[in-house]
Write a protein that holds these residues in place. Structure first.
Motif, PDB file in Angstrom:
ATOM      1  N   ILE A  18       0.830  -1.203   0.000  1.00 17.40           N
ATOM      2  CA  ILE A  18       0.000   0.000   0.000  1.00 17.40           C
ATOM      3  C   ILE A  18       0.867   1.256   0.000  1.00 17.40           C
ATOM      4  O   ILE A  18       0.610   2.208  -0.739  1.00 17.40           O
ATOM      5  N   ASP A  19       1.902   1.262   0.837  1.00 15.10           N
ATOM      6  CA  ASP A  19       2.795   2.427   0.896  1.00 15.10           C
ATOM      7  C   ASP A  19       3.476   2.668  -0.451  1.00 15.10           C
ATOM      8  O   ASP A  19       3.651   3.813  -0.875  1.00 15.10           O
ATOM      9  N   ASP A  20       3.866   1.576  -1.129  1.00 22.01           N
ATOM     10  CA  ASP A  20       4.500   1.721  -2.447  1.00 22.01           C
ATOM     11  C   ASP A  20       3.520   2.287  -3.470  1.00 22.01           C
ATOM     12  O   ASP A  20       3.895   3.115  -4.308  1.00 22.01           O
ATOM     13  N   ILE A  21       2.277   1.834  -3.381  1.00 22.63           N
ATOM     14  CA  ILE A  21       1.253   2.330  -4.317  1.00 22.63           C
ATOM     15  C   ILE A  21       1.036   3.829  -4.117  1.00 22.63           C
ATOM     16  O   ILE A  21       0.978   4.604  -5.078  1.00 22.63           O
ATOM     17  N   ILE A  22       0.915   4.236  -2.844  1.00 18.22           N
ATOM     18  CA  ILE A  22       0.710   5.667  -2.542  1.00 18.22           C
ATOM     19  C   ILE A  22       1.934   6.480  -2.937  1.00 18.22           C
ATOM     20  O   ILE A  22       1.812   7.594  -3.467  1.00 18.22           O
ATOM     21  N   TYR A  23       3.120   5.938  -2.697  1.00 20.59           N
ATOM     22  CA  TYR A  23       4.350   6.653  -3.067  1.00 20.59           C
ATOM     23  C   TYR A  23       4.413   6.862  -4.586  1.00 20.59           C
ATOM     24  O   TYR A  23       4.748   7.959  -5.063  1.00 20.59           O
ATOM     25  N   ASN A  24       4.084   5.827  -5.345  1.00 21.29           N
ATOM     26  CA  ASN A  24       4.083   5.954  -6.806  1.00 21.29           C
ATOM     27  C   ASN A  24       3.056   6.973  -7.274  1.00 21.29           C
ATOM     28  O   ASN A  24       3.283   7.718  -8.240  1.00 21.29           O
ATOM     29  N   TYR A  25       1.911   7.009  -6.562  1.00 23.32           N
ATOM     30  CA  TYR A  25       0.888   8.005  -6.902  1.00 23.32           C
ATOM     31  C   TYR A  25       1.416   9.416  -6.670  1.00 23.32           C
ATOM     32  O   TYR A  25       1.231  10.311  -7.500  1.00 23.32           O
ATOM     33  N   LEU A  26       2.072   9.621  -5.529  1.00 21.70           N
ATOM     34  CA  LEU A  26       2.586  10.957  -5.216  1.00 21.70           C
ATOM     35  C   LEU A  26       3.630  11.403  -6.237  1.00 21.70           C
ATOM     36  O   LEU A  26       3.661  12.571  -6.643  1.00 21.70           O
ATOM     37  N   ILE A  27       4.483  10.465  -6.662  1.00 20.85           N
ATOM     38  CA  ILE A  27       5.493  10.798  -7.669  1.00 20.85           C
ATOM     39  C   ILE A  27       4.826  11.161  -8.988  1.00 20.85           C
ATOM     40  O   ILE A  27       5.163  12.178  -9.629  1.00 20.85           O
ATOM     41  N   LYS A  62      -8.047   7.193  -6.543  1.00 22.47           N
ATOM     42  CA  LYS A  62      -8.876   6.988  -5.355  1.00 22.47           C
ATOM     43  C   LYS A  62      -9.767   5.764  -5.527  1.00 22.47           C
ATOM     44  O   LYS A  62      -9.901   4.941  -4.608  1.00 22.47           O
ATOM     45  N   TYR A  63     -10.347   5.609  -6.703  1.00 18.62           N
ATOM     46  CA  TYR A  63     -11.211   4.451  -6.973  1.00 18.62           C
ATOM     47  C   TYR A  63     -10.414   3.154  -6.908  1.00 18.62           C
ATOM     48  O   TYR A  63     -10.854   2.165  -6.299  1.00 18.62           O
ATOM     49  N   ARG A  64      -9.228   3.148  -7.513  1.00 19.73           N
ATOM     50  CA  ARG A  64      -8.415   1.942  -7.533  1.00 19.73           C
ATOM     51  C   ARG A  64      -7.896   1.587  -6.140  1.00 19.73           C
ATOM     52  O   ARG A  64      -7.827   0.408  -5.781  1.00 19.73           O
ATOM     53  N   LEU A  65      -7.543   2.603  -5.352  1.00 22.23           N
ATOM     54  CA  LEU A  65      -7.068   2.335  -4.004  1.00 22.23           C
ATOM     55  C   LEU A  65      -8.188   1.785  -3.126  1.00 22.23           C
ATOM     56  O   LEU A  65      -7.977   0.865  -2.329  1.00 22.23           O
ATOM     57  N   LYS A  66      -9.396   2.334  -3.271  1.00 24.75           N
ATOM     58  CA  LYS A  66     -10.546   1.800  -2.533  1.00 24.75           C
ATOM     59  C   LYS A  66     -10.809   0.342  -2.914  1.00 24.75           C
ATOM     60  O   LYS A  66     -11.072  -0.511  -2.057  1.00 24.75           O
ATOM     61  N   LYS A  67     -10.730   0.073  -4.209  1.00 23.35           N
ATOM     62  CA  LYS A  67     -10.940  -1.293  -4.692  1.00 23.35           C
ATOM     63  C   LYS A  67      -9.858  -2.227  -4.163  1.00 23.35           C
ATOM     64  O   LYS A  67     -10.133  -3.364  -3.759  1.00 23.35           O
ATOM     65  N   TYR A  68      -8.631  -1.734  -4.142  1.00 25.19           N
ATOM     66  CA  TYR A  68      -7.510  -2.529  -3.638  1.00 25.19           C
ATOM     67  C   TYR A  68      -7.695  -2.854  -2.152  1.00 25.19           C
ATOM     68  O   TYR A  68      -7.506  -3.999  -1.717  1.00 25.19           O
ATOM     69  N   LEU A  69      -8.080  -1.854  -1.349  1.00 25.10           N
ATOM     70  CA  LEU A  69      -8.302  -2.073   0.081  1.00 25.10           C
ATOM     71  C   LEU A  69      -9.445  -3.051   0.327  1.00 25.10           C
ATOM     72  O   LEU A  69      -9.386  -3.870   1.251  1.00 25.10           O
ATOM     73  N   LYS A  70     -10.471  -2.968  -0.498  1.00 28.36           N
ATOM     74  CA  LYS A  70     -11.596  -3.899  -0.366  1.00 28.36           C
ATOM     75  C   LYS A  70     -11.137  -5.332  -0.640  1.00 28.36           C
ATOM     76  O   LYS A  70     -11.526  -6.272   0.070  1.00 28.36           O
ATOM     77  N   GLN A  71     -10.298  -5.495  -1.645  1.00 21.89           N
ATOM     78  CA  GLN A  71      -9.782  -6.828  -1.957  1.00 21.89           C
ATOM     79  C   GLN A  71      -8.900  -7.349  -0.826  1.00 21.89           C
ATOM     80  O   GLN A  71      -8.954  -8.543  -0.485  1.00 21.89           O
TER      81      GLN A  71
END
Length: 208
Positions: A18-27, A62-71
């Motif tokens: 999750i942290d890597d996904i958010i970091y890539n988003y910020l970049i 945001k949609y993809r992260l919500k979907k990822y957390l749900k999974q």
């Protein structure tokens, strides 16, 4: 038992990503903002287009992260369903094994104390040792499940959720609450008979 362990390890990997996904988003978002600033200086007519693209990117993320957390949350539920099913399948066998080894241990120690034959003492000692080895292997497998459950809790608590949106914090909090239920092999739900190395130490103590 092996499959449950692997599923818990996979869950920890998903949480750590999750942290890597958010970091890539910020970049990526930073690059998009830089591109917007450059275009604002050169092409004023494209301002609206770039801003709209940036908003679309944020909404998609945001949609993809919500979907990822749900999974990930669904995967945790699957782990606890598997854990419950495994407990049901090993309840009778594990309880019988624990009690049988304790009974055989007491009988072997009694026979060793009563007999004067060296051969019989060696036979009883070998028989007792083999029973203890089988019990150790069985309980060590249960201890691995306990350890992986602890790793799952650590992965959740180490997740960087402090400065995240409310929906993100809520998702992580729900998984944290669910993880407070300790994973382990407990015959018929009896905590006193949980298959771990604490049980093995108690059996050894009772045989001494």
């Amino acid at each position: 038992m092996y499959h449950l362990k692997r599923e818990i390890q996979l869950f920890c990997i998903l949480i750590n990503e999750i942290d890597d996904i958010i970091y890539n988003y910020l970049i990526t978002n930073k690059e998009l903002e830089l591109q917007t600033n450059l275009n604002n200086q050169s092409f004023n007519e494209n301002n609206n287009f770039i801003t709209e693209s940036e908003m679309n990117f944020k909404n998609i993320f945001k949609y993809r992260l919500k979907k990822y957390l749900k999974q990930v949350a669904d995967h945790q539920k699957y782990i606890y369903r598997m854990h419950k099913s495994l407990n049901k399948s090993v309840s009778i066998s594990s309880l019988i094994l624990n009690e049988t080894v304790c009974l055989l241990g007491c009988m072997c120690l009694f026979w060793i104390a009563e007999t004067n034959s060296i051969i019989q003492i060696v036979e009883y000692a070998l028989f007792l040792s083999s029973a203890v080895i089988v019990l150790y292997f069985y309980l060590s497998c249960g201890q691995k499940i306990v350890d992986e459950g602890e790793n799952m809790r650590i992965a959740l608590y180490e997740c960087n959720w402090v400065d995240k949106p409310k929906w993100f914090k809520t998702s992580i909090l729900m998984m944290m609450i669910r993880s407070t239920k300790m994973l382990g092999l407990k015959p018929f739900g009896l905590n006193g008979f949980m298959l771990n190395m604490n049980t093995f130490s108690m059996v050894n103590y009772s045989l001494q």
